[in-house]
Design a protein around this motif. Structure first.
Motif, short mmCIF file in Angstrom:
data_model
loop_
_atom_site.label_atom_id
_atom_site.label_comp_id
_atom_site.label_asym_id
_atom_site.label_seq_id
_atom_site.Cartn_x
_atom_site.Cartn_y
_atom_site.Cartn_z
N ARG A 14 0.82 -1.22 0.00
CA ARG A 14 0.00 0.00 0.00
C ARG A 14 0.84 1.26 0.00
N ASN A 15 1.93 1.29 0.75
CA ASN A 15 2.68 2.56 0.87
C ASN A 15 4.04 2.53 0.18
N ARG A 16 4.35 1.46 -0.54
CA ARG A 16 5.64 1.41 -1.23
C ARG A 16 5.57 2.25 -2.51
N ALA A 17 6.42 3.28 -2.61
CA ALA A 17 6.43 4.13 -3.80
C ALA A 17 7.03 3.36 -4.96
N LYS A 18 6.46 3.55 -6.12
CA LYS A 18 6.93 2.80 -7.29
C LYS A 18 7.80 3.68 -8.19
N ARG A 19 7.19 4.76 -8.70
CA ARG A 19 7.94 5.63 -9.63
C ARG A 19 8.98 6.44 -8.85
N SER A 90 1.08 18.06 1.01
CA SER A 90 2.13 18.33 0.03
C SER A 90 2.55 19.78 0.05
N LEU A 92 4.72 22.60 -2.29
CA LEU A 92 5.37 22.91 -3.57
C LEU A 92 6.55 23.83 -3.27
N ALA A 106 8.82 19.43 -10.62
CA ALA A 106 8.58 20.32 -9.48
C ALA A 106 9.40 19.81 -8.32
N ALA A 111 3.70 13.79 1.89
CA ALA A 111 3.54 12.63 2.78
C ALA A 111 2.15 12.05 2.57
N PHE A 114 -1.77 6.35 6.03
CA PHE A 114 -2.91 5.44 5.96
C PHE A 114 -3.30 5.01 7.37
N SER A 167 4.31 7.15 3.97
CA SER A 167 5.49 7.33 3.11
C SER A 167 5.70 8.82 2.90
N ALA A 168 6.94 9.17 2.67
CA ALA A 168 7.27 10.55 2.30
C ALA A 168 7.95 10.49 0.95
N LYS A 169 7.75 11.53 0.15
CA LYS A 169 8.47 11.60 -1.12
C LYS A 169 8.94 13.03 -1.29
C1 LIG Z 1 3.81 19.12 -6.16
C2 LIG Z 1 3.94 17.75 -6.76
C3 LIG Z 1 3.99 17.60 -8.14
C4 LIG Z 1 4.10 16.34 -8.71
N1 LIG Z 1 4.09 16.24 -10.06
C5 LIG Z 1 4.07 15.02 -10.64
C6 LIG Z 1 3.93 14.88 -12.04
O1 LIG Z 1 3.76 15.85 -12.77
N2 LIG Z 1 3.95 13.64 -12.57
C7 LIG Z 1 4.09 12.53 -11.79
O2 LIG Z 1 4.12 11.40 -12.30
N3 LIG Z 1 4.23 12.64 -10.45
C8 LIG Z 1 4.21 13.85 -9.86
N4 LIG Z 1 4.31 13.95 -8.50
C9 LIG Z 1 4.55 12.74 -7.75
C10 LIG Z 1 3.24 12.01 -7.44
O3 LIG Z 1 2.74 12.52 -6.20
C11 LIG Z 1 3.43 10.49 -7.28
O4 LIG Z 1 4.54 10.22 -6.47
C12 LIG Z 1 3.60 9.78 -8.61
O5 LIG Z 1 2.68 10.22 -9.54
C13 LIG Z 1 3.28 8.29 -8.49
O6 LIG Z 1 4.24 7.66 -7.75
P1 LIG Z 1 4.25 6.07 -7.63
O7 LIG Z 1 3.90 5.42 -8.93
O8 LIG Z 1 5.54 5.72 -7.00
O9 LIG Z 1 3.15 5.83 -6.58
P2 LIG Z 1 1.79 5.05 -6.59
O10 LIG Z 1 1.88 3.68 -7.15
O11 LIG Z 1 0.74 5.97 -7.11
O12 LIG Z 1 1.65 4.93 -5.02
C14 LIG Z 1 2.24 3.90 -4.22
C15 LIG Z 1 2.52 4.44 -2.84
O13 LIG Z 1 3.68 5.25 -2.90
C16 LIG Z 1 3.57 6.30 -1.96
N5 LIG Z 1 3.62 7.59 -2.66
C17 LIG Z 1 3.41 7.83 -3.98
N6 LIG Z 1 3.52 9.13 -4.26
C18 LIG Z 1 3.79 9.74 -3.09
C19 LIG Z 1 4.02 11.08 -2.74
N7 LIG Z 1 3.99 12.06 -3.65
N8 LIG Z 1 4.28 11.36 -1.45
C20 LIG Z 1 4.33 10.39 -0.52
N9 LIG Z 1 4.13 9.10 -0.78
C21 LIG Z 1 3.86 8.77 -2.08
C22 LIG Z 1 2.20 6.14 -1.30
O14 LIG Z 1 2.33 5.46 -0.07
C23 LIG Z 1 1.42 5.34 -2.29
O15 LIG Z 1 0.37 4.62 -1.72
C24 LIG Z 1 4.19 15.20 -7.89
C25 LIG Z 1 4.15 15.35 -6.51
C26 LIG Z 1 3.99 16.59 -5.95
C27 LIG Z 1 3.89 16.70 -4.45
#
Ligand SMILES: Cc1cc2nc3c(=O)[nH]c(=O)nc-3n(C[C@H](O)[C@H](O)[C@H](O)COP(=O)(O)OP(=O)(O)OC[C@H]3O[C@@H](n4cnc5c(N)ncnc54)[C@H](O)[C@@H]3O)c2cc1C
Length: 241
Positions: A14-19, A90, A92, A106, A111, A114, A167-169
Motif C-alpha cells: 500500500r505505501n511502497r512508492a513505485k515511480r 504536500s 510545492l 517540481a 507525505a 494510511f 510514506s514521504a516523497k
Molecule cells: C507538487 C507535486 C507535483 C508532482 N508532479 C508530478 C507529475 O507531474 N507527474 C508525476 O508522475 N508525479 C508527480 N508527483 C509525484 C506524485 O505525487 C506520485 O509520487 C507519482 O505520480 C506516483 O508515484 P508512484 O507510482 O511511486 O506511486 P503510486 O503507485 O501511485 O503509489 C504507491 C505508494 O507510494 C507512496 N507515494 C506515492 N507518491 C507519493 C508522494 N507524492 N508522497 C508520498 N508518498 C507517495 C504512497 O504510499 C502510495 O500509496 C508530484 C508530486 C507533488 C507533491
C-alpha cells in the motif's frame, strides 16, 4: 520473524512508492517533518463506493493525526464506526524548467498516511483535542480565550487517525535534463516557491495598545509558514529548546 525498526513505518504494497522510488522515505521523522510543516491536508475516504477528498486543517500528536469539523457534516458522521482513510500533505517548493517538456518537474515534499479514522467520543480526549486545535498552532493561546460552551463542543466533531503506514516523497534538486539536451539554447532552472507570512491586520475591536503576544513570534512578517509551523509543533510536543 523480521523485527520492525520502530523509527520506520512498515513498508507494504500500500505505501511502497513505485515511480522514482529513490525519492521515497519511510522513517517517522521524515513523514512527521512534512506533516508538521503544513496546516492543510487532504483527507480521502470512500463512502458507499463514492470517493471523497476533503481539504481541511490537521494536527499531529505522536503517531496520531487529528482533524475536526461540524457535527452536522454528513460525511464526517459516516466516519463514526471507523473508516479507512488516506491523509495527504504536500508542499510545492520549486518550479523546475528543463530543456524538454518531458523533463519539466517540481520540487516538493509530500507525505501520505494510511489508517482508520474515527470520531472521538465525548470525553477527556475530545476536550483536550478541542484545545489542541488552537494551542498546537498558537502556543498558549487557549489560556486567554473565553471557555468553550457545551453547545460549541457538541457542534464540533474531532476525528483521530493513528498512522498505520506512511510514506514521504521529496524532490529537492535542480534540472534533470538528458546530457545531450544541455547545450540546447533555452533558459532552464529552478524557480523557488514558498508561502510567507504577511503583515498582521489587527481586528478593530482589539483594545488600544494591546500588542500581539510574544508566543506568536514564529508568525513574524516575512517568516516562512512551514518554519513557523515546525516551531509551534516543537512547542506543542514539548520539544522546544
Ligand atoms: C507538487 C507535486 C507535483 C508532482 N508532479 C508530478 C507529475 O507531474 N507527474 C508525476 O508522475 N508525479 C508527480 N508527483 C509525484 C506524485 O505525487 C506520485 O509520487 C507519482 O505520480 C506516483 O508515484 P508512484 O507510482 O511511486 O506511486 P503510486 O503507485 O501511485 O503509489 C504507491 C505508494 O507510494 C507512496 N507515494 C506515492 N507518491 C507519493 C508522494 N507524492 N508522497 C508520498 N508518498 C507517495 C504512497 O504510499 C502510495 O500509496 C508530484 C508530486 C507533488 C507533491
Amino acid at each position: 520473524m523480521t523485527v520492525q525498526d520502530p523509527n520506520l513505518y512498515p513498508v507494504t504494497p500500500r505505501n511502497r512508492a513505485k515511480r522514482v522510488s529513490e525519492r521515497a522515505r519511510y522513517d517517522r521523522a521524515a513523514v512527521h517533518a512534512i506533516l508538521d510543516a503544513a496546516m492543510l491536508c487532504h483527507v480521502a475516504y470512500v463512502i458507499d463506493g463514492q470517493p471523497y477528498c476533503t481539504p481541511t486543517l490537521h494536527w499531529r500528536r505522536g503517531d496520531t493525526l487529528y482533524w475536526h469539523g461540524s457535527s452536522a457534516s454528513r460525511m464526517l458522521r459516516h466516519l463514526k464506526p471507523g473508516v479507512a482513510a488516506c491523509v495527504t500533505v504536500s508542499h510545492l517548493d520549486g518550479l523546475v524548467l528543463a530543456r524538454s517538456g518531458f523533463n519539466h518537474s517540481a520540487n516538493y515534499r509530500a507525505a501520505m498516511c494510511f489508517g482508520t479514522a474515527r470520531i472521538l467520543p465525548e470525553g477527556p480526549e475530545k476536550e483536550e483535542a478541542l484545545w489542541a486545535v488552537v494551542d498546537r498552532f498558537y502556543p498558549e493561546r487557549s489560556a486567554g480565550l473565553r471557555p468553550i460552551t457545551g453547545q460549541e463542543a457538541k457542534a464540533t466533531m474531532v476525528i483521530a487517525m493513528p498512522i498505520d503506514e506512511a510514506s514521504a516523497k521529496v524532490r529537492a534538486k535542480g534540472v534533470g535534463d538528458n546530457p545531450e539536451d544541455l547545450t540546447h539554447p533555452v533558459w532552464a532552472g529552478v524557480i523557488p516557491v514558498s508561502t510567507v507570512i504577511g503583515a498582521a491586520e489587527p481586528c478593530p475591536h482589539v483594545p488600544e495598545g494591546m500588542a500581539r503576544p510574544a508566543t506568536l513570534a514564529p508568525y513574524a512578517e516575512g517568516a516562512r509558514l512551514d518554519d513557523a509551523l515546525r516551531q509551534t509543533q516543537a512547542i506543542y510536543e514539548g520539544e522546544a529548546p
